[in-house]
Design a protein around this motif. Structure first.
Motif, PDB file in Angstrom:
ATOM      1  N   GLY A   1       8.669   9.514 -10.538  1.00 46.54           N
ATOM      2  CA  GLY A   1       8.305   9.058 -11.865  1.00 46.54           C
ATOM      3  C   GLY A   1       6.809   8.889 -12.029  1.00 46.54           C
ATOM      4  N   GLY A   2       6.030   9.497 -11.156  1.00 43.18           N
ATOM      5  CA  GLY A   2       4.582   9.419 -11.247  1.00 43.18           C
ATOM      6  C   GLY A   2       3.974   8.250 -10.495  1.00 43.18           C
ATOM      7  N   ALA A   3       4.768   7.495  -9.706  1.00 44.09           N
ATOM      8  CA  ALA A   3       4.232   6.343  -8.977  1.00 44.09           C
ATOM      9  C   ALA A   3       4.978   6.177  -7.666  1.00 44.09           C
ATOM     10  N   PHE A   4       4.303   5.516  -6.720  1.00 42.02           N
ATOM     11  CA  PHE A   4       4.899   5.267  -5.414  1.00 42.02           C
ATOM     12  C   PHE A   4       5.766   4.004  -5.394  1.00 42.02           C
ATOM     13  N   ASP A   5       5.727   3.212  -6.451  1.00 38.74           N
ATOM     14  CA  ASP A   5       6.318   1.877  -6.414  1.00 38.74           C
ATOM     15  C   ASP A   5       7.819   1.873  -6.124  1.00 38.74           C
ATOM     16  N   GLY A   6       8.546   2.899  -6.628  1.00 40.38           N
ATOM     17  CA  GLY A   6       9.992   2.926  -6.422  1.00 40.38           C
ATOM     18  C   GLY A   6      10.363   2.954  -4.955  1.00 40.38           C
ATOM     19  N   LEU A   7       9.786   3.893  -4.202  1.00 34.29           N
ATOM     20  CA  LEU A   7      10.073   3.956  -2.781  1.00 34.29           C
ATOM     21  C   LEU A   7       9.434   2.791  -2.028  1.00 34.29           C
ATOM     22  N   ALA A   8       8.259   2.344  -2.483  1.00 33.89           N
ATOM     23  CA  ALA A   8       7.596   1.223  -1.815  1.00 33.89           C
ATOM     24  C   ALA A   8       8.478  -0.026  -1.839  1.00 33.89           C
ATOM     25  N   ARG A   9       9.157  -0.275  -2.952  1.00 33.72           N
ATOM     26  CA  ARG A   9      10.068  -1.423  -3.014  1.00 33.72           C
ATOM     27  C   ARG A   9      11.203  -1.261  -2.010  1.00 33.72           C
TER      28      ARG A   9
ATOM     29  N   TRP B   1      11.042   0.266   0.761  1.00 35.89           N
ATOM     30  CA  TRP B   1      10.474   0.079   2.106  1.00 35.89           C
ATOM     31  C   TRP B   1      10.114  -1.375   2.389  1.00 35.89           C
ATOM     32  N   GLY B   2      10.172  -2.228   1.375  1.00 31.99           N
ATOM     33  CA  GLY B   2       9.807  -3.627   1.573  1.00 31.99           C
ATOM     34  C   GLY B   2       8.342  -3.912   1.342  1.00 31.99           C
ATOM     35  N   LEU B   3       7.611  -2.956   0.759  1.00 30.43           N
ATOM     36  CA  LEU B   3       6.207  -3.163   0.441  1.00 30.43           C
ATOM     37  C   LEU B   3       6.074  -3.666  -0.991  1.00 30.43           C
ATOM     38  N   GLY B   4       5.092  -4.517  -1.249  1.00 25.22           N
ATOM     39  CA  GLY B   4       4.887  -5.054  -2.588  1.00 25.22           C
ATOM     40  C   GLY B   4       4.237  -4.031  -3.492  1.00 25.22           C
ATOM     41  N   PRO B   5       4.011  -4.374  -4.766  1.00 24.34           N
ATOM     42  CA  PRO B   5       3.353  -3.459  -5.695  1.00 24.34           C
ATOM     43  C   PRO B   5       1.903  -3.252  -5.306  1.00 24.34           C
ATOM     44  N   GLY B   6       1.347  -2.094  -5.683  1.00 23.07           N
ATOM     45  CA  GLY B   6      -0.079  -1.918  -5.423  1.00 23.07           C
ATOM     46  C   GLY B   6      -0.534  -0.499  -5.245  1.00 23.07           C
ATOM     47  N   GLY B   7       0.313   0.408  -4.754  1.00 21.81           N
ATOM     48  CA  GLY B   7      -0.183   1.734  -4.416  1.00 21.81           C
ATOM     49  C   GLY B   7      -0.443   2.629  -5.599  1.00 21.81           C
ATOM     50  N   GLY B   8       0.549   2.757  -6.484  1.00 17.90           N
ATOM     51  CA  GLY B   8       0.392   3.646  -7.620  1.00 17.90           C
ATOM     52  C   GLY B   8       0.222   5.086  -7.210  1.00 17.90           C
TER      53      GLY B   8
ATOM     54  N   ARG C   1      -0.994  -6.344  -2.713  1.00 20.00           N
ATOM     55  CA  ARG C   1      -0.777  -7.622  -2.041  1.00 20.00           C
ATOM     56  C   ARG C   1      -0.072  -7.434  -0.704  1.00 20.00           C
ATOM     57  N   ALA C   2       0.694  -6.344  -0.573  1.00 24.27           N
ATOM     58  CA  ALA C   2       1.388  -6.101   0.684  1.00 24.27           C
ATOM     59  C   ALA C   2       0.544  -5.263   1.628  1.00 24.27           C
ATOM     60  N   GLY C   3      -0.682  -4.938   1.268  1.00 21.82           N
ATOM     61  CA  GLY C   3      -1.558  -4.202   2.157  1.00 21.82           C
ATOM     62  C   GLY C   3      -1.217  -2.749   2.302  1.00 21.82           C
ATOM     63  N   TRP C   4      -1.063  -2.053   1.189  1.00 24.17           N
ATOM     64  CA  TRP C   4      -0.783  -0.628   1.291  1.00 24.17           C
ATOM     65  C   TRP C   4      -1.473   0.119   0.160  1.00 24.17           C
ATOM     66  N   THR C   5      -1.665   1.407   0.390  1.00 25.24           N
ATOM     67  CA  THR C   5      -2.310   2.280  -0.586  1.00 25.24           C
ATOM     68  C   THR C   5      -1.498   3.560  -0.716  1.00 25.24           C
ATOM     69  N   GLY C   6      -1.419   4.092  -1.924  1.00 25.11           N
ATOM     70  CA  GLY C   6      -0.738   5.364  -2.134  1.00 25.11           C
ATOM     71  C   GLY C   6      -1.689   6.396  -2.714  1.00 25.11           C
ATOM     72  N   ILE C   7      -1.712   7.585  -2.143  1.00 19.51           N
ATOM     73  CA  ILE C   7      -2.521   8.670  -2.706  1.00 19.51           C
ATOM     74  C   ILE C   7      -1.692   9.946  -2.772  1.00 19.51           C
ATOM     75  N   ASP C   8      -2.011  10.756  -3.748  1.00 22.23           N
ATOM     76  CA  ASP C   8      -1.426  12.085  -3.889  1.00 22.23           C
ATOM     77  C   ASP C   8      -2.556  13.093  -3.677  1.00 22.23           C
ATOM     78  N   VAL C   9      -2.496  13.849  -2.599  1.00 16.27           N
ATOM     79  CA  VAL C   9      -3.569  14.806  -2.306  1.00 16.27           C
ATOM     80  C   VAL C   9      -3.303  16.157  -2.944  1.00 16.27           C
ATOM     81  N   GLY C  10      -2.277  16.233  -3.769  1.00 15.13           N
ATOM     82  CA  GLY C  10      -2.034  17.453  -4.527  1.00 15.13           C
ATOM     83  C   GLY C  10      -1.391  18.547  -3.699  1.00 15.13           C
ATOM     84  N   SER C  11      -1.501  19.750  -4.205  1.00 15.42           N
ATOM     85  CA  SER C  11      -0.893  20.919  -3.566  1.00 15.42           C
ATOM     86  C   SER C  11      -1.837  22.097  -3.713  1.00 15.42           C
ATOM     87  N   PRO C  12      -1.861  23.008  -2.743  1.00 21.00           N
ATOM     88  CA  PRO C  12      -2.685  24.212  -2.901  1.00 21.00           C
ATOM     89  C   PRO C  12      -2.095  25.207  -3.886  1.00 21.00           C
ATOM     90  N   PHE C  13      -0.887  24.962  -4.356  1.00 20.54           N
ATOM     91  CA  PHE C  13      -0.247  25.887  -5.280  1.00 20.54           C
ATOM     92  C   PHE C  13      -0.673  25.597  -6.715  1.00 20.54           C
TER      93      PHE C  13
END
Length: 689
Positions: free
Chosen positions: A433-441, A443-450, A467-479
């Motif tokens: 859905g455009g965010a990491f929050d669904g899977l992060a929840r 995994w037991g990680l709090g909100p924050g990555g996006g 707040r749970a000490g995590w970061t989310g990034i999307d490095v894209g695709s070569p396609f």
């Protein structure tokens, strides 16, 4: 959400004060050059982000599209850390295929490429659960097992009996004892005669074969390695059990992280059936007074009769008769455990100790599972419930089974996996859905990555530390997804029903396949739908049409890849397991949005539980499940830079439903259309070219 500037992921500093090791960018350049590849912006961004996570101790989720080269991007910082910190990095995968790719291809090439720049050539090992290794003592001592008499019945040399003979021959030749090296493979019934679980194992110090134990030797190799490759199940067991299975480590990389929750759930789930009770009785029968074993056998027979008569499905309340039966099974198993006496008895007699250990293991499982099922009920409020129990119907080959599973594994993962180590999670599909929050929840990680996208010159914006000490990034695709692929949603079709594929769907599939000249992977939500489509279309199409189940999946995929006009229809394992680059795959057809079945006991219970706690159960469970599978299925289309084609979703709800935007945002950014004429025209042009 605050956004850290792109240049915050700067070239990493050397973290070692004692060893002069080049920065991760230099190591990546050397590795790419050595293997004859080309550096990719997303790969560089990911490698820097992984190094930064290791340096800061912050957890990291990385979405890296197919073709990014994510294995190198996490392996190089991992090896660098192992060299500087002096302990191993654990890499966990969900599939055997990726384990083999890492151990047989990626790590050997990488080790040779980096050796001139490092203090020593990187070392690596693969580590599996104890059940995957031959037990020398059990193989040599003829350790009695409850099924051996049947296997060696002189009146019948069964297929399983021949497998047992082949294992015996292999046991004298193998250097690793690894079941996967026994080709062709053998069934579980045969392998069980030569393996033990961790609970059944006598331990290296007590076992006569302990000094040459294959499982212990594998652990020793892992303890001396820089990178240890394992699987999600063993990772979960290591994190959650008191006895560590993996070597000491500070960093874990979880590849195929979209499967982590399901694999961990499987590890911490349990089942109970009359078959399990009977096995416990057979293992303990000659070691205790007969009346104790008879009590347990009678309880197992009561359980068998009850489960045979009960309707399958989720149990929201505990029926009185089932409660009484589970109590009887629990108490009878405990009586047998008590009658066995001290667990350390017979320590000087390995054979007797092995039999007692096997008996304790079977009895403990029966007792603990029955107690766990009783504990799952009696909560005043839904939000207080922790587990779900359900009855799975029997088949011709298996009796009914009572199952129990946790409603969430988030707390376990938060406390046991993420608590005292740095975890990097990566996959081509994480930002649902455009965010990491669904899977992060989950995994037991709090909100924050996006979710933030890689920019045009290869940098990446990074979510602020949550707040749970995590970061989310999307490095894209070569396609170049909009130029290489079309997302076609058949908005004009009726909504799918429960009575099989409508005729309009069959006509649409026929027209699309004809336009593509075959070259189609059909992904269906059920095996029944895949088979029905195959049977209905074989007479309508002039191209070869294969269906999952006609042969082994591996052989079917090879046949599909080798013969361009061929089509392949199937279900779940094809949604995630097919890698066919080139002209053999131009069209991926998805028959319907892959929501879990409404009567699926675990997902429906999880959905209800989240709703009771004030959340959106449908979006958190059903829509997230569907988004994950849709993204995985759509990801089958582009597997190389030159691939082109169409992902056709026949379910019009992907265009019209209120949740459609969430699902579409989970897919690769293909060029979208609802026009069937444009899609057929594009497929014909691809076929002609």
């Amino acid at each position: 959400m605050a956004v850290v500037p792109t240049d915050s992921i700067a070239p990493s500093e050397d973290v070692s004060s004692t060893v002069d090791i080049p920065p991760v960018e230099d190591l990546l350049s050397a590795a790419v050059e050595a293997v004859g590849g080309v550096e990719r912006p997303g790969q560089i961004t990911m490698a820097r982000a992984v190094q930064r996570a290791i340096d800061t101790g912050e957890h990291l989720a990385v979405q890296a599209g197919t073709g990014t080269g994510k294995s190198l991007a996490y392996l190089i910082p991992s090896i660098r850390h192992a060299m500087t910190a002096g302990n191993a990095v654990v890499v966990s995968t969900a599939t055997i295929a990726l384990q083999r790719q890492l151990v047989d291809r990626d790590l050997p090439r990488l080790a040779r490429a980096l050796a001139p720049k490092l203090p020593h050539e990187p070392t690596f090992a693969i580590l599996k659960g104890r059940r995957n290794y031959l037990c020398r003592y059990k193989a040599s001592a003829g350790w009695p097992d409850e099924e051996q008499d049947e296997l060696f019945d002189p009146r019948e040399v069964s297929a399983t009996g021949r497998m047992v003979q082949r294992i015996q021959e292999w046991a004298g030749e193998t250097e690793t004892g690894d079941r996967d090296e026994l080709v062709p493979g053998v069934n579980e019934q045969a392998w069980r005669q030569f393996s033990v679980s961790a609970r059944e194992c006598l331990g290296a110090t007590r076992c006569p074969s302990g000094a040459e134990c294959f499982a212990e030797l594998a652990r020793a190799r892992a303890g001396e390695s820089d990178v240890v490759v394992t699987n999600h199940a063993l990772l979960a067991i290591d994190a959650m059990e008191d006895l560590p299975l993996l070597p000491e480590h500070e960093v874990v990389v979880v590849d195929e992280a979209h499967e982590l929750v399901d694999r961990v759930t499987s590890v911490v789930s349990a089942e109970l059936s009359e078959t399990m009770v009977s096995m416990a009785v057979r293992r303990v029968g000659k070691l205790i007074e007969q009346h104790f074993a008879d009590r347990l056998m009678e309880a197992g027979e009561d359980l068998k009769a009850l489960l045979a008569a009960a309707p399958a499905g989720r149990l929201d309340e505990l029926p009185q008769v089932l409660g009484l039966t589970l109590t009887l099974v629990r108490d009878s198993a405990w009586a047998c455990i008590t009658a066995l006496g001290p667990r350390t008895a017979d320590k000087d007699d390995p054979e007797a100790a092995g039999l007692r250990k096997a008996a304790f293991t079977a009895l403990d499982e029966v007792h603990d599972t029955a107690q766990r099922m009783l504990d799952a009920f009696g909560h005043a409020e839904e939000i207080d419930r922790a587990e779900v129990v359900w009855l799975e119907a029997g088949t011709d080959r298996r009796p009914p089974v009572l199952r129990v599973a946790p409603l969430t594994v988030a707390g376990m993962l938060r406390d046991k996996l993420f608590g005292d180590r740095t975890v990097v999670l990566t996959s081509a599909t994480l930002a649902l859905g455009g965010a990491f929050d669904g899977l992060a929840r989950q995994w037991g990680l709090g909100p924050g990555g996006g979710r933030e996208n890689a920019d045009g010159d290869g940098g990446a914006k990074e979510g602020a530390k949550g707040r749970a000490g995590w970061t989310g990034i999307d490095v894209g695709s070569p396609f170049d997804h909009p130029r290489s692929g079309i997302l076609y949603i058949a908005k004009h079709l009726p909504q799918p029903g429960r009575d099989g594929l409508p005729e309009a769907y069959l006509e649409e599939i026929t027209e699309l396949i004809e336009a593509a000249g075959g070259r189609t992977l059909g992904l269906f939500s059920s095996m029944r739908a895949a088979r029905a489509a195959t049977d209905a279309l074989r007479d309508r199409l002039s191209v070869p049409l294969l269906c999952q189940g006609d042969d082994s999946t591996m052989l079917l995929v090879k046949q599909f890849a080798d013969d361009e006009p061929t089509c392949l229809f199937g279900t779940l394992s094809l949604w995630q397991g097919v890698d066919v680059p080139g002209p053999s795959l131009r069209l991926v057809i998805i028959d319907r949005i892959p929501f879990p079945r409404p009567d699926d006991p675990l997902s429906s219970a999880r959905q209800r539980h989240i709703t009771a706690k004030g959340g959106n159960g449908f979006m958190a469970v059903a829509a997230t499940h569907a988004a994950l599978l849709l993204a995985q299925g759509a990801g089958r289309l582009l597997r190389s830079q030159h691939d082109k084609g169409v992902v056709a979703v026949l379910d019009p709800r992907l265009a019209t439903a209120r949740y459609a935007g969430f699902l579409r945002d989970s897919l690769p950014p293909f060029w979208p259309t609802h026009d069937p004429a444009k899609v057929r025209s594009a497929l014909r042009r691809l076929t002609a070219s």
